[in-house]
Design an enzyme around this catalytic site. Structure first.
Site, short mmCIF file in Angstrom:
data_model
loop_
_atom_site.label_atom_id
_atom_site.label_comp_id
_atom_site.label_asym_id
_atom_site.label_seq_id
_atom_site.Cartn_x
_atom_site.Cartn_y
_atom_site.Cartn_z
N GLY A 147 -19.20 -21.77 -64.62
CA GLY A 147 -18.35 -22.21 -65.85
C GLY A 147 -18.77 -23.21 -66.75
N CYS A 186 -21.43 -25.33 -58.70
CA CYS A 186 -20.83 -25.55 -59.35
C CYS A 186 -19.19 -26.06 -60.29
CB CYS A 186 -21.83 -25.62 -61.41
SG CYS A 186 -22.32 -26.12 -62.39
N TYR A 187 -19.13 -24.62 -61.13
CA TYR A 187 -17.68 -25.29 -61.53
C TYR A 187 -17.31 -24.73 -60.55
CZ TYR A 187 -12.87 -24.21 -63.97
OH TYR A 187 -11.57 -24.07 -63.66
N HIS A 234 -28.13 -25.12 -59.46
CA HIS A 234 -27.01 -23.19 -59.12
C HIS A 234 -28.72 -22.93 -58.22
CE1 HIS A 234 -24.76 -23.24 -62.53
NE2 HIS A 234 -24.81 -23.74 -62.56
N GLU A 287 -28.45 -19.40 -58.24
CA GLU A 287 -29.27 -17.96 -58.22
C GLU A 287 -30.43 -18.45 -59.56
OE1 GLU A 287 -26.03 -20.35 -59.28
OE2 GLU A 287 -25.68 -19.50 -60.91
N SER A 302 -29.10 11.30 -71.42
CA SER A 302 -29.95 11.08 -72.88
C SER A 302 -31.07 11.54 -72.64
CB SER A 302 -28.80 9.79 -72.81
OG SER A 302 -30.16 8.51 -72.37
N GLY A 303 -31.96 11.47 -71.80
CA GLY A 303 -33.42 11.14 -71.30
C GLY A 303 -33.66 9.91 -71.14
N GLY A 304 -32.53 9.11 -71.08
CA GLY A 304 -33.19 7.81 -70.11
C GLY A 304 -32.44 7.97 -68.83
N ASP A 332 -31.08 5.89 -66.76
CA ASP A 332 -29.80 5.83 -65.86
C ASP A 332 -28.71 7.26 -66.61
OD1 ASP A 332 -30.16 3.08 -66.38
OD2 ASP A 332 -28.91 3.23 -68.53
N SER A 333 -29.13 8.05 -67.11
CA SER A 333 -28.26 9.24 -66.86
C SER A 333 -28.40 10.05 -66.03
CB SER A 333 -28.06 9.85 -68.38
OG SER A 333 -29.15 9.79 -69.12
N LYS A 345 -30.31 -2.49 -63.86
CA LYS A 345 -31.73 -1.48 -63.95
C LYS A 345 -32.57 -1.28 -62.88
CE LYS A 345 -32.59 0.71 -67.98
NZ LYS A 345 -31.84 1.15 -68.49
#
Ligand code: XMP
Length: 536
Positions: free
Chosen positions: A60, A87-88, A194, A196, A248-250, A252-253, A392
């Site tokens: 952070g 870290c923090y 870090h 990550e 939506s066509g994307g 995700d949905s 995603k």
């Protein structure tokens, strides 16, 4: 009802405002362990109620010396749950448990050589004065078997100079005397670097060592397991009730709808709202794809007039987003009478980045995603968001495992507010049409140059200014179109795509020739951060 985390074992990441908290969540999931990000205000009781197998304290921007800097509730250290401070998070752990953190203004940034140190005693035994030599090797348990020196990525000013009593230093760098420390007896571990970020080559090994050797994880998180668990949860949540889903066509949905349809079949009705802000021929293409590849038969609702009316006169991006979010809900509420009376649940393909970017208690609001921060308070639906904790690429894996075709799964993301956030300034049907035509050229040309596979998203943006041009000996005064094409693997960061000049030239040429009222084309060469992918 048992949540996903209860069924799989969760690692909770306490977010102290780091830019990289989501990357920690990613690394943990890549190690086969389900992870969620929680705010520092979480109480020990709230954390204990989730039964986490481990806790990670993120980095952070604050200093532990700054008044009101975020803290961990000290009772969390007493829960007996393994903790890794980063870290923090490492500095905070040191300070809260009695170690010493030095205030530093110079700091240590970037790739750094770290040397491993053998713990001064073996505190895995209850008797700290009787060293069990077998565990006293350089790097202790957390960094065991790593080469020394080891490159790690640092980004800090303050640093721990003395660990809390009973903890052993297991690594140091030229600038940081305590680059990592551990207390095996109490399962407390901390690293100043870090793990990550990809600039720390041993990062994933360190994360996996914590998860496996300290938390005892069994690496049960997988796409298959997510689908099984989510389907059970969805069935329990819906019971005999019906739900509607906005497509939506994307991807995700599409994935959210397919998952819910697989769980409850005809209890789900899918709706595709034509907002007037979709891309060229999008509604028809989406309906055809679903009909061809799935059991879903979307109902189309033409609501363009409604959206343009609601958006008239609005230029502010956040107000636009909230207006689109609200209009979607009102359209769904009204359509419900005809298509799925009694539907109480609205299925949305909300993803984790949408939640993070829409702002949480500790993360600033970057953009109100239409499906999160843009929802009206008096909404007459309960949300069902089976992908709310996924990134995603995880959603794409779920889509593939559910049998969705690549054309849907690898479709470029398209924001729910559609062209509304790509038309700068006031939105009108005329401007939407200009942008739709220009956008179609961008995508056609990238497709024919076979560049789509390398690009995360490519589209056109219509600016709110005009400039002078000359066409056929005539002065023109038209709109500029900006082309945005970015590469990346999740939407949290992105770089502008180095498109070949020949392709850019063709796109520019076609747009000014084919799209009425456009006389100039520019290319956006900004990464995210500092810009975002969409312009609004
Ligand atoms: P930004 O512009 O924040 O976008 O870099 C990150 C990703 O999110 C998409 N996006 C949205 N998707 N509703 C959505 O469904 C929204 O309100 C929204 N805003 C941005 C954007 O296209 C990119 O992939």
């Amino acid at each position: 009802m048992k949540s996903i985390s209860d069924q799989m074992g969760v690692v909770l990441i306490v977010d102290f405002g780091a830019q990289y908290s989501h990357l920690i969540a990613r690394r943990v999931r890549e190690a086969g362990v389900y992870s969620e990000i929680i705010p520092p205000s979480s109480t020990a009781a709230e954390i204990a109620a989730r039964h986490p197998i481990g806790i990670i304290l993120s980095g952070g921007p604050a200093s532990v010396y700054v008044p009101n800097s975020p803290r961990l509730n000290p009772q969390v250290y007493e829960l007996g749950i393994p903790i890794l401070g980063v870290c923090y998070g490492a500095q905070l752990m040191a300070q809260q448990l009695g170690g010493t953190v030095a205030r530093n203004t110079a700091g240590e940034y970037g790739c750094t050589d770290m040397t491993l140190i053998a713990p001064s005693f073996d505190n895995s035994s209850t008797d700290r004065d009787s060293p069990a030599t077998s565990t006293l090797h350089a790097g202790g348990l957390l960094l065991a078997d790593l080469e020394s020196p080891q490159t790690v990525w640092m980004s800090h000013a303050d640093c721990v100079v003395e660990p809390p009593e009973g903890m052993s230093v297991i690594a140091q760098t030229a600038e940081t005397p305590v680059a990592a420390f551990e207390d095996r007896k109490n399962s407390l571990y901390a690293v100043q670097f870090h793990p990550e970020v990809t600039h720390t080559p041993c990062g994933q090994i360190v994360v996996e060592r914590f998860l496996r050797d300290v938390c005892g994880s069994t690496a049960s998180w997988s796409t298959h397991c997510f689908i099984e668990t989510s389907m059970k949860t969805i069935k329990t949540q819906l019971g005999e009730e019906v739900a509607i889903c906005g497509l939506s066509g994307g991807v995700d949905s599409a994935v959210a709808a397919t998952l819910v349809e697989k769980a409850v079949g005809s209890q789900l009705t899918c709706v595709l709202v034509d907002t007037g802000l979709l891309r060229l021929d999008e509604a028809e293409q989406v309906i055809a794809t679903f009909q061809h590849h799935t059991n879903i038969r979307p109902v189309k609702i033409d609501a363009g007039d409604r959206f343009f009316e609601a958006l008239a006169g609005i230029s502010d991006p956040e107000i636009k987003r909230k207006t689109v979010g609200e209009t979607f809900i009102r359209v769904f509420e009204e359509a419900r009478q005809n298509i799925a009376p009694n539907a109480k649940h609205l299925v949305q393909g909300t993803l984790y980045p949408d939640v993070i970017e829409s702002g949480t208690a500790h993360a600033a609001t970057i953009k109100s995603h239409h499906n999160v921060g843009g929802l009206p308070e008096d909404m007459d639906f309960e949300l069902l968001e089976p992908l709310r904790w996924l990134f995603k690429d995880e959603v794409r894996s779920v889509g593939t495992e559910l049998g969705l075709p690549d054309e849907l799964v690898y479709r470029q993301p398209f924001p729910g507010p559609g062209l509304a956030v790509r038309i700068i300034g006031e939105i009108t049907p005329g401007k939407a049409e200009i942008l739709r035509q220009a956008d179609a050229v961008v995508r056609e040309e990238l497709k024919s140059a076979e560049l789509m596979g390398e690009i995360w998203q490519a589209f056109a943006v219509l600016m709110d200014i005009r400039s002078v041009g000359v066409m056929g000996d005539q002065r023109t005064y038209g709109y500029p179109i900006a082309i945005r094409a970015v590469t990346g693997s999740d939407a949290m960061t992105a770089d502008w795509a180095r498109l070949p000049h020949t392709v850019l030239a063709k796109i520019s040429n076609r747009i000014v020739n084919e799209v009425h009222e456009v006389n100039r084309v520019v290319y956006d060469i900004t990464s995210k951060p500092p810009a975002t992918i969409e312009w609004e």
